[in-house]
Design an enzyme around this catalytic site. Structure first.
Site, PDB file in Angstrom:
ATOM      1  N   LEU A  44       0.852  -1.183   0.000  1.00  0.00           N
ATOM      2  CA  LEU A  44       0.000   0.000   0.000  1.00  0.00           C
ATOM      3  C   LEU A  44       0.891   1.237   0.000  1.00  0.00           C
ATOM      4  O   LEU A  44       2.095   1.155   0.226  1.00  0.00           O
ATOM      5  CB  LEU A  44      -0.907  -0.010   1.232  1.00  0.00           C
ATOM      6  CG  LEU A  44      -1.864  -1.202   1.339  1.00  0.00           C
ATOM      7  CD1 LEU A  44      -2.574  -1.194   2.687  1.00  0.00           C
ATOM      8  CD2 LEU A  44      -2.880  -1.184   0.198  1.00  0.00           C
ATOM      9  N   SER A  45       0.300   2.395  -0.222  1.00  0.00           N
ATOM     10  CA  SER A  45       1.130   3.603  -0.242  1.00  0.00           C
ATOM     11  C   SER A  45       1.843   3.792   1.088  1.00  0.00           C
ATOM     12  O   SER A  45       2.998   4.228   1.133  1.00  0.00           O
ATOM     13  CB  SER A  45       0.290   4.831  -0.588  1.00  0.00           C
ATOM     14  OG  SER A  45      -0.781   4.999   0.319  1.00  0.00           O
ATOM     15  N   GLU A  46       1.175   3.462   2.224  1.00  0.00           N
ATOM     16  CA  GLU A  46       1.832   3.471   3.520  1.00  0.00           C
ATOM     17  C   GLU A  46       1.277   2.378   4.422  1.00  0.00           C
ATOM     18  O   GLU A  46       0.108   1.984   4.296  1.00  0.00           O
ATOM     19  CB  GLU A  46       1.674   4.822   4.229  1.00  0.00           C
ATOM     20  CG  GLU A  46       2.608   5.914   3.759  1.00  0.00           C
ATOM     21  CD  GLU A  46       1.907   6.951   2.926  1.00  0.00           C
ATOM     22  OE1 GLU A  46       2.589   7.847   2.420  1.00  0.00           O
ATOM     23  OE2 GLU A  46       0.682   6.863   2.769  1.00  0.00           O
ATOM     24  N   THR A  47       2.119   1.919   5.328  1.00  0.00           N
ATOM     25  CA  THR A  47       1.744   0.990   6.395  1.00  0.00           C
ATOM     26  C   THR A  47       2.223   1.576   7.714  1.00  0.00           C
ATOM     27  O   THR A  47       3.337   2.098   7.802  1.00  0.00           O
ATOM     28  CB  THR A  47       2.382  -0.397   6.177  1.00  0.00           C
ATOM     29  OG1 THR A  47       1.852  -0.970   4.977  1.00  0.00           O
ATOM     30  CG2 THR A  47       2.084  -1.332   7.343  1.00  0.00           C
ATOM     31  N   HIS A  76      -2.350  10.625   5.851  1.00  0.00           N
ATOM     32  CA  HIS A  76      -3.394   9.600   5.967  1.00  0.00           C
ATOM     33  C   HIS A  76      -3.001   8.512   6.963  1.00  0.00           C
ATOM     34  O   HIS A  76      -3.870   8.000   7.689  1.00  0.00           O
ATOM     35  CB  HIS A  76      -3.823   9.096   4.579  1.00  0.00           C
ATOM     36  CG  HIS A  76      -3.325   7.776   4.127  1.00  0.00           C
ATOM     37  ND1 HIS A  76      -2.099   7.597   3.508  1.00  0.00           N
ATOM     38  CD2 HIS A  76      -3.912   6.550   4.159  1.00  0.00           C
ATOM     39  CE1 HIS A  76      -1.956   6.321   3.194  1.00  0.00           C
ATOM     40  NE2 HIS A  76      -3.040   5.659   3.583  1.00  0.00           N
TER      41      HIS A  76
END
Length: 294
Positions: A44-47, A76
Site C-alpha cells: 500500500l502507499s503506507e503501512t 493519511h
C-alpha cells in the site's frame, strides 16, 4: 511471531473508497528491516506500525513506511492511526509519537468502526523554492503551459515535513486530463521525492473548495495525500487575504482514480504570519487479520 493488523480506508466514511492503510498493532518486537519488508508485503502507499510510547502520557509510537522507505510524517497514516487508537481506547484526544515529533489528534467516533480525526501539524509548512520552468512542468504533466496557474497561485515547492512540488492548474477539467511523463520528473521536480501535487480551485463544486492529484514518490498516483495537503496549507496561507484570522477548506483527491478522498484543511494567521495548520478526515475499518511470522 503473530501480529494483529487492521485495514482502513482513510479520508472517507465509505468502505472501498479513500486511501487504503494497513495498521500493524503491538509491533514492538519488529526490527526496522522487518517493518520495511512487511510494508512491501502489504504494498500500500503506507503501512503504520504501532509500538509502545516512550512517554506514559502518549498513546503510541507511530512508525510510517512506504513499500520503499520510512517517512517522518504522513497525513493519511496519522489520521488512520489516530482513528484506530481512538476507537480502541475510546479516547477523544490521542497523542502520538512520530519521527517528526509529537502529534495530537482530536477523534470523534461515528460508530464502532468509523471516526473522524483532526490533528495540528507538528511542523508548519514553509516555502522551499519557486518553480519557474513552466514549459518543463507542462511537458511533465502532459498539459499546455497556459494551463498552469490558478487565481493567485503559481508553482512552488513547500514542505511540512515531506517536500512537495505544488502545481496549480487552471480548472478541474485540466486537472482531470493530466497525464504525467514520469521520465521527466527527476529533471523538472528535483527536490527530494520528485513528487508533483497538482491542484485547482473548484468554485463550481459545492462539496469542496479545492481538487488535487498527487504523482510520484515511487507509487504512481496516490488517492489521498495528507502530507501534501499539509504543504499546500503553506501556499494557501501565503496567498490568503488574512491579516489575522482563520480559513477552512475541503479538498477532494482521488476522484480520477475512483477512490474519492475528502481532506479538511485549516489555517490561522496572526499579523500576516501562519501560526496554525491542521488537516483531518474520516477513516473506516474495512478488515482485520493476523501476520504469521513464525
Amino acid at each position: 511471531m503473530k501480529l494483529d493488523y487492521l485495514l482502513l480506508d482513510v479520508f472517507t466514511r465509505d468502505q472501498l473508497q479513500g486511501n487504503a492503510l494497513a495498521v500493524v498493532l503491538k509491533a514492538d518486537g519488529l526490527s526496522d528491516p522487518e517493518m520495511q519488508a512487511i510494508a512491501r508485503e502489504f504494498n500500500l502507499s503506507e503501512t503504520v506500525f504501532l509500538t509502545k510510547a516512550k512517554s506514559a502520557s502518549n498513546a503510541a509510537c507511530v512508525r510510517i513506511f512506504t513499500p520503499y522507505q520510512e517517512l517522518p510524517f504522513a497525513g493519511h497514516p496519522t489520521v488512520g492511526a489516530a482513528v484506530v487508537l481512538g476507537l480502541q481506547g475510546d479516547r477523544s484526544a490521542v497523542r502520538m509519537e512520530e519521527k517528526i515529533g509529537l502529534v495530537t489528534a482530536l477523534v470523534e467516533k461515528a460508530d464502532k468502526r468509523t471516526a473522524e480525526a483532526r490533528f495540528t501539524l507538528p511542523k508548519l509548512p514553509v516555502k522551499v523554492a519557486d518553480l519557474d520552468n513552466r514549459l518543463g512542468i507542462a511537458q511533465a504533466m502532459g498539459i499546455e503551459p497556459e494551463d498552469i496557474g490558478c487565481d493567485l497561485f503559481t508553482p512552488a515547492v513547500y514542505t511540512a515535513g515531506v517536500t512537495f512540488h505544488l502545481i496549480p492548474v487552471r480548472n478541474a477539467a485540466v486537472l482531470a486530463r493530466v497525464r504525467p511523463n514520469q521520465a521527466m520528473f527527476g529533471e523538472v521536480f528535483s527536490h527530494d521525492h520528485n513528487s508533483a501535487y497538482v491542484f485547482t480551485l473548484t468554485p463550481e463544486e459545492p462539496e469542496n473548495d479545492i481538487a488535487a492529484r498527487m504523482f510520484g514518490m515511487d507509487i504512481g498516483e496516490d488517492p489521498g495525500t495528507g502530507s501534501a495537503a499539509a504543504a499546500l496549507i503553506g501556499l494557501l496561507a501565503d496567498k490568503a487575504d488574512l491579516g489575522t484570522g482563520q480559513a477552512d477548506y475541503i479538498l477532494r483527491q482521488g476522484k480520477e482514480m475512483g477512490r474519492l478522498c475528502r481532506i479538511t484543511l485549516q489555517l490561522r494567521k496572526e499579523a500576516e504570519v501562519l501560526t496554525h495548520g491542521a488537516i483531518g478526515g474520516y477513516a473506516v475499518i474495512v478488515g482485520e487479520g493476523k501476520l504469521d511470522l513464525d
